[in-house]
Scaffold this motif. Structure first.
Motif, PDB file in Angstrom:
ATOM      1  N   GLU A 119      11.687   0.722   7.200  1.00 49.90           N
ATOM      2  CA  GLU A 119      10.362   1.002   7.736  1.00 49.90           C
ATOM      3  C   GLU A 119       9.332   0.684   6.657  1.00 49.90           C
ATOM      4  OE1 GLU A 119       9.454   1.943  10.694  1.00 49.90           O
ATOM      5  OE2 GLU A 119      11.407   2.389  11.594  1.00 49.90           O
ATOM      6  N   PRO A 120       8.127   0.262   7.046  1.00 47.75           N
ATOM      7  CA  PRO A 120       7.085   0.040   6.032  1.00 47.75           C
ATOM      8  C   PRO A 120       6.793   1.318   5.265  1.00 47.75           C
ATOM      9  CG  PRO A 120       6.430  -0.862   8.154  1.00 47.75           C
ATOM     10  CD  PRO A 120       7.663  -0.042   8.407  1.00 47.75           C
ATOM     11  N   ARG A 121       6.501   1.176   4.000  1.00 49.00           N
ATOM     12  CA  ARG A 121       6.133   2.343   3.205  1.00 49.00           C
ATOM     13  C   ARG A 121       4.687   2.750   3.485  1.00 49.00           C
ATOM     14  NH1 ARG A 121       6.906   0.930  -2.840  1.00 49.00           N
ATOM     15  NH2 ARG A 121       6.844  -1.242  -2.182  1.00 49.00           N
ATOM     16  N   ASP A 122       4.385   4.017   3.286  1.00 50.58           N
ATOM     17  CA  ASP A 122       3.021   4.525   3.354  1.00 50.58           C
ATOM     18  C   ASP A 122       2.432   4.401   1.953  1.00 50.58           C
ATOM     19  OD1 ASP A 122       0.664   5.720   4.069  1.00 50.58           O
ATOM     20  OD2 ASP A 122       1.474   7.764   4.142  1.00 50.58           O
ATOM     21  N   LEU A 123       1.644   3.362   1.723  1.00 54.22           N
ATOM     22  CA  LEU A 123       1.175   3.041   0.385  1.00 54.22           C
ATOM     23  C   LEU A 123      -0.147   3.734   0.075  1.00 54.22           C
ATOM     24  CD1 LEU A 123       1.908  -0.799   0.311  1.00 54.22           C
ATOM     25  CD2 LEU A 123       3.383   1.073  -0.458  1.00 54.22           C
ATOM     26  N   HIS A 124      -0.332   4.068  -1.195  1.00 52.06           N
ATOM     27  CA  HIS A 124      -1.592   4.660  -1.637  1.00 52.06           C
ATOM     28  C   HIS A 124      -2.705   3.614  -1.497  1.00 52.06           C
ATOM     29  CE1 HIS A 124      -4.622   6.457  -4.273  1.00 52.06           C
ATOM     30  NE2 HIS A 124      -3.947   7.594  -4.163  1.00 52.06           N
ATOM     31  N   PRO A 125      -3.906   4.029  -1.100  1.00 51.16           N
ATOM     32  CA  PRO A 125      -5.016   3.071  -0.963  1.00 51.16           C
ATOM     33  C   PRO A 125      -5.288   2.269  -2.229  1.00 51.16           C
ATOM     34  CG  PRO A 125      -5.601   5.153   0.082  1.00 51.16           C
ATOM     35  CD  PRO A 125      -4.293   5.376  -0.623  1.00 51.16           C
ATOM     36  N   ASP A 126      -5.082   2.857  -3.406  1.00 55.29           N
ATOM     37  CA  ASP A 126      -5.305   2.116  -4.647  1.00 55.29           C
ATOM     38  C   ASP A 126      -4.327   0.953  -4.781  1.00 55.29           C
ATOM     39  OD1 ASP A 126      -7.357   3.791  -5.302  1.00 55.29           O
ATOM     40  OD2 ASP A 126      -6.257   4.911  -6.841  1.00 55.29           O
ATOM     41  N   LEU A 127      -3.072   1.165  -4.355  1.00 58.31           N
ATOM     42  CA  LEU A 127      -2.098   0.074  -4.411  1.00 58.31           C
ATOM     43  C   LEU A 127      -2.440  -0.988  -3.375  1.00 58.31           C
ATOM     44  CD1 LEU A 127       0.439  -1.290  -5.418  1.00 58.31           C
ATOM     45  CD2 LEU A 127       1.789   0.208  -3.923  1.00 58.31           C
ATOM     46  N   GLU A 128      -2.838  -0.579  -2.177  1.00 55.86           N
ATOM     47  CA  GLU A 128      -3.260  -1.550  -1.161  1.00 55.86           C
ATOM     48  C   GLU A 128      -4.407  -2.414  -1.703  1.00 55.86           C
ATOM     49  OE1 GLU A 128      -2.295  -2.524   1.769  1.00 55.86           O
ATOM     50  OE2 GLU A 128      -1.005  -0.968   2.601  1.00 55.86           O
TER      51      GLU A 128
END
Length: 210
Positions: A119-128
């Motif tokens: 499943e896709p990871r829930d990434l932190h906005p800073d990493l996005e």
């Protein structure tokens, strides 16, 4: 090492230990031991690294990679976890962020998304945001062999044209998914493509420029 690069390196190493040395990856012909060996070679063996880019020297790179892949699994992963040697500029904070954040994110997903039930990871906005900053350059390289124009639209972050041309295709999704698409992981990148049917088909079939 900078935060994003260090975090993705650590996350990849944990995933590698969980999957083991013979798990599949999205890199054609490579299992996890091959991928880990490639990453160690990339930052610790400049004599072999040039063979990645220069076909006449590829034999030496292949030989070194095979030697690294044959190391005990935990030892190989720990070498990867330890990062570049002290003499390698990629160990420096800013350069590490520029050269390793996208590299380790994509290769982490190469392992994750080759396993069943991913499943896709829930990434932190800073990493996005950091991955989005990589999309413009990566997109220009990855899409340079496409016969259509390409615009990337990152959810909540903006848009950029990476290939001019007509007709054009808009590729939209989270920045992480756009980066994977630009790196040629088109079968697993969760993006939407909008444009004339022929242009969309042409983009899907275009060889990666990376």
């Amino acid at each position: 090492m900078s935060n994003h690069a260090r975090a993705e390196r650590a996350a990849l190493c944990e995933t590698l230990l969980l999957t083991g040395p013979s798990a599949p990856t999205l890199c054609e012909g490579w299992d996890t031991s091959d991928l880990a060996a490639h990453l160690v070679l990339r930052e610790s063996r400049p004599d072999a690294q040039v063979g990645i880019y220069l076909p006449p020297l590829s034999g030496h790179a292949t030989s070194v990679q095979q030697q690294l892949a044959a190391l005990p699994w935990e030892q190989l992963v720990e070498r990867l976890r330890g990062g570049p040697p002290v003499w390698n500029p990629m160990r420096w904070g800013v350069l590490d962020e520029l050269t390793n954040t996208a590299e380790f994110f994509v290769h982490h997903e190469d392992v994750r998304r080759a396993q069943p039930g991913w499943e896709p990871r829930d990434l932190h906005p800073d990493l996005e945001a950091a991955l989005w900053r990589n999309c413009a350059m990566t997109g220009r390289l990855g899409m340079r062999r496409a016969d259509v124009g390409v615009e990337l639209v990152a959810t909540g972050l903006g848009r950029t044209t990476v290939k001019r041309g007509h007709p054009s295709v808009r590729v939209e999704g989270p920045a992480a998914e756009l980066l994977l698409f630009c790196f040629g992981r088109r079968d697993v990148a969760q993006v939407s493509l909008d444009g004339p049917n022929e242009a969309v088909d042409a983009l899907r079939q275009a060889p990666s420029g990376l």
